[in-house]
Scaffold this motif. Structure first.
Motif, PDB file in Angstrom:
ATOM      1  N   GLY A   9      25.902  50.306  49.639  1.00 21.61           N
ATOM      2  CA  GLY A   9      27.153  49.974  48.962  1.00 21.61           C
ATOM      3  C   GLY A   9      28.184  49.548  50.005  1.00 21.61           C
ATOM      4  N   LYS A  10      29.395  49.343  49.567  1.00 22.52           N
ATOM      5  CA  LYS A  10      30.433  48.868  50.496  1.00 22.52           C
ATOM      6  C   LYS A  10      31.795  49.478  50.176  1.00 22.52           C
ATOM      7  CE  LYS A  10      33.404  46.544  47.900  1.00 22.52           C
ATOM      8  NZ  LYS A  10      33.213  46.232  46.585  1.00 22.52           N
ATOM      9  N   MET A  11      32.682  49.408  51.139  1.00 21.53           N
ATOM     10  CA  MET A  11      34.081  49.679  50.818  1.00 21.53           C
ATOM     11  C   MET A  11      34.959  48.628  51.475  1.00 21.53           C
ATOM     12  SD  MET A  11      34.820  53.030  53.085  1.00 21.53           S
ATOM     13  CE  MET A  11      35.460  52.855  54.737  1.00 21.53           C
ATOM     14  N   GLU A  16      42.137  43.770  50.068  1.00 19.30           N
ATOM     15  CA  GLU A  16      41.929  43.591  48.625  1.00 19.30           C
ATOM     16  C   GLU A  16      43.189  42.981  48.012  1.00 19.30           C
ATOM     17  OE1 GLU A  16      42.570  46.521  50.455  1.00 19.30           O
ATOM     18  OE2 GLU A  16      41.133  47.744  49.335  1.00 19.30           O
ATOM     19  N   HIS A  17      43.029  42.199  47.016  1.00 14.43           N
ATOM     20  CA  HIS A  17      44.073  41.450  46.310  1.00 14.43           C
ATOM     21  C   HIS A  17      44.662  40.307  47.136  1.00 14.43           C
ATOM     22  CE1 HIS A  17      43.921  43.517  42.556  1.00 14.43           C
ATOM     23  NE2 HIS A  17      43.904  44.690  43.199  1.00 14.43           N
ATOM     24  N   SER A  18      45.098  40.558  48.384  1.00 15.62           N
ATOM     25  CA  SER A  18      45.638  39.429  49.145  1.00 15.62           C
ATOM     26  C   SER A  18      44.560  38.373  49.378  1.00 15.62           C
ATOM     27  CB  SER A  18      46.233  39.902  50.474  1.00 15.62           C
ATOM     28  OG  SER A  18      45.319  40.714  51.171  1.00 15.62           O
ATOM     29  N   VAL A  19      43.299  38.817  49.513  1.00 18.92           N
ATOM     30  CA  VAL A  19      42.204  37.876  49.802  1.00 18.92           C
ATOM     31  C   VAL A  19      41.969  36.903  48.636  1.00 18.92           C
ATOM     32  CG1 VAL A  19      40.283  39.290  48.895  1.00 18.92           C
ATOM     33  CG2 VAL A  19      39.871  37.753  50.821  1.00 18.92           C
ATOM     34  N   VAL A  20      42.429  37.263  47.463  1.00 20.37           N
ATOM     35  CA  VAL A  20      42.309  36.368  46.314  1.00 20.37           C
ATOM     36  C   VAL A  20      43.124  35.092  46.576  1.00 20.37           C
ATOM     37  CG1 VAL A  20      42.916  36.110  43.856  1.00 20.37           C
ATOM     38  CG2 VAL A  20      41.911  38.257  44.692  1.00 20.37           C
ATOM     39  N   LYS A 194      36.897  54.561  35.755  1.00 24.11           N
ATOM     40  CA  LYS A 194      36.346  53.213  35.898  1.00 24.11           C
ATOM     41  C   LYS A 194      37.456  52.211  35.619  1.00 24.11           C
ATOM     42  CE  LYS A 194      31.754  54.626  34.825  1.00 24.11           C
ATOM     43  NZ  LYS A 194      30.750  54.868  33.836  1.00 24.11           N
ATOM     44  N   ARG A 195      37.361  51.057  36.231  1.00 18.60           N
ATOM     45  CA  ARG A 195      38.396  50.052  36.002  1.00 18.60           C
ATOM     46  C   ARG A 195      37.789  48.673  36.097  1.00 18.60           C
ATOM     47  NH1 ARG A 195      36.455  48.400  39.550  1.00 18.60           N
ATOM     48  NH2 ARG A 195      36.920  48.307  41.729  1.00 18.60           N
ATOM     49  N   SER A 196      38.544  47.674  35.612  1.00 16.18           N
ATOM     50  CA  SER A 196      38.025  46.325  35.660  1.00 16.18           C
ATOM     51  C   SER A 196      38.738  45.539  36.760  1.00 16.18           C
ATOM     52  CB  SER A 196      38.228  45.670  34.287  1.00 16.18           C
ATOM     53  OG  SER A 196      38.580  44.330  34.432  1.00 16.18           O
ATOM     54  N   THR A 197      37.959  45.005  37.685  1.00 21.75           N
ATOM     55  CA  THR A 197      38.535  44.218  38.779  1.00 21.75           C
ATOM     56  C   THR A 197      39.310  43.031  38.210  1.00 21.75           C
ATOM     57  OG1 THR A 197      36.775  44.860  40.297  1.00 21.75           O
ATOM     58  CG2 THR A 197      37.938  42.828  40.814  1.00 21.75           C
ATOM     59  N   LYS A 198      38.700  42.398  37.189  1.00 19.54           N
ATOM     60  CA  LYS A 198      39.301  41.196  36.602  1.00 19.54           C
ATOM     61  C   LYS A 198      40.712  41.509  36.077  1.00 19.54           C
ATOM     62  CE  LYS A 198      37.888  37.658  33.311  1.00 19.54           C
ATOM     63  NZ  LYS A 198      38.303  38.011  31.950  1.00 19.54           N
ATOM     64  N   THR A 280      41.059  51.702  47.714  1.00 19.59           N
ATOM     65  CA  THR A 280      40.115  50.668  48.146  1.00 19.59           C
ATOM     66  C   THR A 280      39.615  49.887  46.941  1.00 19.59           C
ATOM     67  OG1 THR A 280      38.056  50.208  49.354  1.00 19.59           O
ATOM     68  CG2 THR A 280      38.107  52.248  48.109  1.00 19.59           C
ATOM     69  N   GLY A 281      39.543  48.559  47.100  1.00 18.00           N
ATOM     70  CA  GLY A 281      39.071  47.737  45.989  1.00 18.00           C
ATOM     71  C   GLY A 281      40.217  47.387  45.053  1.00 18.00           C
ATOM     72  N   ALA A 282      39.872  47.160  43.814  1.00 16.91           N
ATOM     73  CA  ALA A 282      40.850  46.608  42.880  1.00 16.91           C
ATOM     74  C   ALA A 282      41.969  47.572  42.496  1.00 16.91           C
ATOM     75  CB  ALA A 282      40.123  46.134  41.628  1.00 16.91           C
ATOM     76  N   GLY A 283      41.758  48.885  42.615  1.00 17.08           N
ATOM     77  CA  GLY A 283      42.776  49.854  42.191  1.00 17.08           C
ATOM     78  C   GLY A 283      42.742  50.067  40.685  1.00 17.08           C
TER      79      GLY A 283
END
Ligand code: PMV
Length: 333
Positions: A9-11, A16-20, A194-198, A280-283
């Motif tokens: 897996g990864k972290m 995150e977010h700025s890379v979008v 759980k959350r949705s990145t989108k 970490t990740g989408a939040g």
């Protein structure tokens, strides 16, 4: 004989977010892995046993038939069906396949579980048929599978899961792999939400539409943090790395992707000896990560658990996808 593969897996450490929009993200492979065992079938079905995730079923072509769990789970498993069939196509074989999926990576909390399972699937299926796919090819096939679940993923997750190690990524510029000696331990705190990145990416886009100039500044600073953070990581400057994690978390919080629970866990980690902590990740739920000196790790881990959250110690790992052929009788080991 069967094919077996594992993948990490990864972290996301920074970006995150700025890379979008722009600037780098820094992503680490972690030593929590998914395992897939592939065996041949006499028919043309792809049967997926994901019992430890609570569902199993099979695909005839693209059509999913649930055996255990709800029919909509087929959406999660469609990526594995796709990756399996693409791998066979690439190796020029026609067969049915049984896949047994076992994962130590919690799902839908930003730790790259779906990509790891997907990468391990390609690894296991190619091993089953004595394939010789390069890592690049494994990652690319897994990416095609990922697009089914995530629409337009960046490709970071399948890449880092295939190659392992430390990776920086910038839209339009691609991936860079970095070498780091030894390991740096982190604590992951999992809010279990759980959350949705989108959805989280959309939240940020709306905020940016209302406040374009200001948000562009915030995004630029996040990009600078990621660049400096990579430098601190490679130099193993833990104090500076911790500072940068704290600052990055403050900015992520300012753009509305943190939650009360994530705030609590970050503050708890810092109050119990962590050098730095951030989501970490989408939040919007999911996980936070904390960095601490070896002597403080156990206390940080315990403190997070006292906040009714899961907590795991993870190290970054150089081990990407690994596969081998195994005897049928060893399939449960
Ligand atoms: O939580 P994850 O692993 O899905 O990461 C999302 C990272 C974002 O920057 C928020 C989105 C993206 O596509 O880069």
């Amino acid at each position: 004989m069967l094919g077996e593969a594992t993948a990490p897996g990864k972290m996301i450490l920074f970006g995150e977010h700025s890379v979008v929009y722009r600037g780098p993200a820094v992503v680490l492979a972690i030593d929590r892995r998914a395992k897939v065992i592939a065996g041949k079938r006499d028919d043309e079905k792809v049967y997926i046993d994901a019992d430890n995730l609570g569902f199993s079923g099979y695909f005839e072509g693209d059509e999913y038939h649930a055996v255990r769990g709800k029919a909509w789970r087929g959406r999660n498993l469609a990526a594995l069906n796709m990756s399996t069939r693409k791998t066979m196509e690439r190796l020029d074989v026609e067969s049915g396949v049984n896949l047994k999926v076992r994962s130590m990576i919690p799902i839908a909390v930003g730790l790259g579980s779906s990509a790891a399972v997907n990468v391990a699937t390609v690894g296991a299926v190619q091993r089953l048929f004595d394939g010789d796919l390069s890592k690049e090819e494994i990652s690319n096939i897994a990416f095609e599978g990922e697009t089914i679940i995530h629409g337009k993923p960046s490709g970071v997750d399948n890449n880092v899961s295939t190659f392992g190690g430390v990776m920086s990524y910038e839209r339009g510029k691609g991936f860079n792999h970095h070498q780091i000696e030894g390991s740096i331990p982190f604590i992951i705190g999992n809010t279990r939400k759980k959350r949705s990145t989108k959805k989280m990416v959309e939240t940020v886009a709306v905020l940016r539409e209302r406040n374009p100039a200001l948000m562009d500044n915030v995004i630029d600073v996040m990009g600078s943090i990621a660049s400096e953070g990579l430098d601190a990581l490679l130099k193993k400057d833990l104090k500076r790395l911790g500072d940068l994690m704290n600052i990055n978390h403050g900015l992520l919080s300012s753009i509305g992707v943190s939650t009360m629970k994530l705030e609590t866990l970050c503050h708890t980690a810092r109050a119990n000896g962590a050098l730095g902590a951030k989501l970490t990740g989408a939040g919007g739920g999911g996980c936070m990560i904390a960095l601490a000196e070896e002597t403080e790790l156990a206390e940080v881990e315990r403190a997070i658990r006292r906040r009714k959250s899961d907590s795991y110690r993870v190290s970054l790992t150089d081990r990407g996808v690994e596969s081998r052929r195994i005897e049928e009788k060893n399939a449960d080991s």
